[in-house]
Write a protein that holds these residues in place. Structure first.
Motif, PDB file in Angstrom:
ATOM      1  N   SER A  61       0.821  -1.218   0.000  1.00 47.47           N
ATOM      2  CA  SER A  61       0.000   0.000   0.000  1.00 47.47           C
ATOM      3  C   SER A  61       0.848   1.259   0.000  1.00 47.47           C
ATOM      4  O   SER A  61       0.371   2.338  -0.325  1.00 47.47           O
ATOM      5  CB  SER A  61      -0.895   0.018   1.241  1.00 47.47           C
ATOM      6  OG  SER A  61      -0.096   0.235   2.391  1.00 47.47           O
ATOM      7  N   GLY A  62       2.103   1.132   0.406  1.00 47.72           N
ATOM      8  CA  GLY A  62       2.945   2.318   0.524  1.00 47.72           C
ATOM      9  C   GLY A  62       3.003   2.859   1.941  1.00 47.72           C
ATOM     10  O   GLY A  62       3.745   3.782   2.237  1.00 47.72           O
ATOM     11  N   GLY A  63       2.208   2.290   2.842  1.00 50.90           N
ATOM     12  CA  GLY A  63       2.305   2.651   4.262  1.00 50.90           C
ATOM     13  C   GLY A  63       3.504   1.943   4.884  1.00 50.90           C
ATOM     14  O   GLY A  63       4.127   1.080   4.256  1.00 50.90           O
ATOM     15  N   LYS A  64       3.804   2.291   6.134  1.00 50.91           N
ATOM     16  CA  LYS A  64       5.023   1.773   6.762  1.00 50.91           C
ATOM     17  C   LYS A  64       5.076   0.252   6.823  1.00 50.91           C
ATOM     18  O   LYS A  64       6.123  -0.356   6.614  1.00 50.91           O
ATOM     19  CB  LYS A  64       5.179   2.346   8.180  1.00 50.91           C
ATOM     20  CG  LYS A  64       4.045   1.895   9.097  1.00 50.91           C
ATOM     21  CD  LYS A  64       4.121   2.499  10.463  1.00 50.91           C
ATOM     22  CE  LYS A  64       3.109   1.872  11.407  1.00 50.91           C
ATOM     23  NZ  LYS A  64       1.722   1.751  10.912  1.00 50.91           N
ATOM     24  N   ASP A  65       3.918  -0.384   7.120  1.00 52.64           N
ATOM     25  CA  ASP A  65       3.924  -1.823   7.350  1.00 52.64           C
ATOM     26  C   ASP A  65       4.294  -2.600   6.081  1.00 52.64           C
ATOM     27  O   ASP A  65       5.172  -3.450   6.099  1.00 52.64           O
ATOM     28  CB  ASP A  65       2.553  -2.285   7.870  1.00 52.64           C
ATOM     29  CG  ASP A  65       2.163  -1.555   9.144  1.00 52.64           C
ATOM     30  OD1 ASP A  65       2.860  -1.721  10.154  1.00 52.64           O
ATOM     31  OD2 ASP A  65       1.188  -0.784   9.117  1.00 52.64           O
ATOM     32  N   SER A  66       3.609  -2.284   4.977  1.00 49.48           N
ATOM     33  CA  SER A  66       3.873  -3.044   3.753  1.00 49.48           C
ATOM     34  C   SER A  66       5.241  -2.697   3.172  1.00 49.48           C
ATOM     35  O   SER A  66       5.898  -3.547   2.556  1.00 49.48           O
ATOM     36  CB  SER A  66       2.767  -2.814   2.719  1.00 49.48           C
ATOM     37  OG  SER A  66       2.727  -1.480   2.307  1.00 49.48           O
ATOM     38  N   VAL A  67       5.691  -1.459   3.388  1.00 52.13           N
ATOM     39  CA  VAL A  67       7.011  -1.070   2.885  1.00 52.13           C
ATOM     40  C   VAL A  67       8.108  -1.812   3.666  1.00 52.13           C
ATOM     41  O   VAL A  67       9.058  -2.347   3.081  1.00 52.13           O
ATOM     42  CB  VAL A  67       7.180   0.468   2.972  1.00 52.13           C
ATOM     43  CG1 VAL A  67       8.639   0.873   2.869  1.00 52.13           C
ATOM     44  CG2 VAL A  67       6.356   1.146   1.878  1.00 52.13           C
ATOM     45  N   ILE A 239       3.252   8.768   4.907  1.00 57.14           N
ATOM     46  CA  ILE A 239       2.803   8.975   6.281  1.00 57.14           C
ATOM     47  C   ILE A 239       1.604   9.908   6.395  1.00 57.14           C
ATOM     48  O   ILE A 239       1.669  10.952   7.004  1.00 57.14           O
ATOM     49  CB  ILE A 239       3.939   9.472   7.201  1.00 57.14           C
ATOM     50  CG1 ILE A 239       4.701  10.625   6.527  1.00 57.14           C
ATOM     51  CG2 ILE A 239       4.893   8.347   7.535  1.00 57.14           C
ATOM     52  CD1 ILE A 239       5.520  11.455   7.508  1.00 57.14           C
TER      53      ILE A 239
END
Lengths: 321, 77
Positions: A61-67, A239
């Motif tokens: 998704s581009g959020g911290k977790d998936s990155v 973010i």
């Protein structure tokens, strides 16, 4: 305060373990936990070979977790010819939010030189979440529509991309919240499904022929540590919070878990480990009954696997148009 | 000592360190920790990162800086 393992200054304190770790030892600890989870969940099958590589599609998704998940899997399997990573990004049509996070995904996929696909609600369904929120024909929270659409596309494209496994960046906080919610709702059937869909070791799951198996290798790492890892590694994580985010019950459980964790460090870990054990037991029990799972069929409109005549996604789309 | 706590994207708080209750402190010294600062502004250490001079700091440590930056975790992965 020094790191417990060397003389460098610590950057974090994990109350649940008592550890103070410096930047290098913290990173090492996160990497270790994710690799251990990959092993324990049996994610790499014994018959995977360089000639017969596994395709792992990551919900990016581009959020911290998936990155962070993508970076860690890349670091782990970069040299391993048995595993091919593909990033899959869903554009929901949310003005001022998703465009930027798609950029973060593209940047990461470029940096790592991995295959990356972007699919959108607009192209696939002819709707955008900003409009869905306006219409709201079912009088539901935005996430209720979005979750149905996102799961549908992740599943469809995982299959199209030839995925052997679909990986998502759910962290310890996410999974402990879901566990609590299922438990408090008394939804034992859902707990059994959770085990077979994404929690159990692949070798112990009931065969789910109709679906690509899912995995959540970040689920031993608290959300705060995922964010810290992204920060220290300077990863291109987006973010901004989704403007339609509205999961009221989850937010209530989240606050409850923060308070419990404060007074009883380790609560999230113990919730999830107990829940996983329980989920394995109830999955076994439910799999004995043939009622569950036996009534899967194809949606009359889109052909996807469902328990209804028309799948939930098609019903929602009908209501919207 | 006066401390400024800058919650990024939200409010900036300023107060005297002596006014910060030390209930959550487990340190031997009776000095407020970064966790105590967070508690004073109703934040859990599990939903934020605390930075001093751009570096993350462990929340159980005594406050030693006059300026503290707090980053809220963003949901969604």
């Amino acid at each position: 305060m020094e790191c417990n393992r060397c003389e460098e200054p610590s950057v974090m304190h994990a109350a649940y373990s008592g550890a103070h770790l410096c930047e290098a030892h913290f990173r090492e600890s996160v990497e270790k936990r994710v690799r251990r989870r990959v092993r324990r969940d049996d994610l790499v099958p014994h018959d995977a070979t360089p000639e017969n590589p596994q395709t792992w599609v990551i919900g990016l998704s581009g959020g911290k977790d998936s990155v962070v998940l993508t970076q860690l899997l890349y670091d782990t399997f970069e040299e391993d010819p048995r595993i091919e990573l593909v990033g899959l990004t869903i554009h929901e049509g949310i003005e001022g939010y998703r465009d930027k996070s798609v950029d973060a995904c593209i940047e990461l996929a470029d940096d790592l030189d991995i295959r990356h696909e972007v699919v959108s609600y607009a192209e696939e369904f002819g709707v955008e979440m900003d409009d869905v929120v306006e219409d709201d024909p079912e009088n539901m929270a935005a996430c209720a529509y979005c979750g149905v659409f996102r799961r549908d596309l992740l599943e469809e494209y995982a299959e199209k991309l030839g995925a052997d496994l679909m990986l998502t960046g759910h962290n310890l906080d996410d999974e402990a919240q879901t566990a609590m919610m299922n438990f408090l709702e008394g939804d034992v059937a859902q707990i059994a499904k959770h085990f077979d869909a994404s929690l159990g070791p692949i070798s112990e799951r009931e065969d789910q022929d109709a679906f690509v198996p899912r995995a959540k290798p970040l689920r031993d790492v608290p959300e705060k540590e995922v964010a810290l890892y992204a920060h220290l590694e300077d990863l291109p994580a987006h973010i901004t919070e989704c403007p339609h985010s509205s999961e009221a019950y989850r937010a209530e459980i989240q606050q409850l878990l923060y308070d419990l964790e404060e007074n009883h460090p380790g609560t999230r870990h113990s919730i999830l480990s107990g829940y996983e054990e329980l989920a394995g037991i109830v999955a076994n029990r439910y799999n004995g009954d043939d009622e569950e799972g036996a009534d899967l069929r194809e949606c009359v409109e889109c052909g996807s696997t469902t328990t209804r005549e028309r799948c939930r996604k098609c019903s929602l789309l009908d209501a919207l148009v | 000592m006066r401390v400024t706590v800058d919650v990024k994207g939200e409010e900036t708080h300023e107060f005297a360190l002596e006014d910060v209750p030390t209930e959550s402190a487990e340190t031997a010294v009776e000095q407020p920790t970064y966790a105590d600062l967070l508690s004073k502004i109703d934040l859990s250490p599990h939903e934020v990162s605390v930075l001093v001079d751009g570096r993350p700091v462990p929340e159980d440590q005594p406050v030693e800086s006059e300026h503290v930056t707090v980053l809220r975790l963003i949901k969604g992965g």
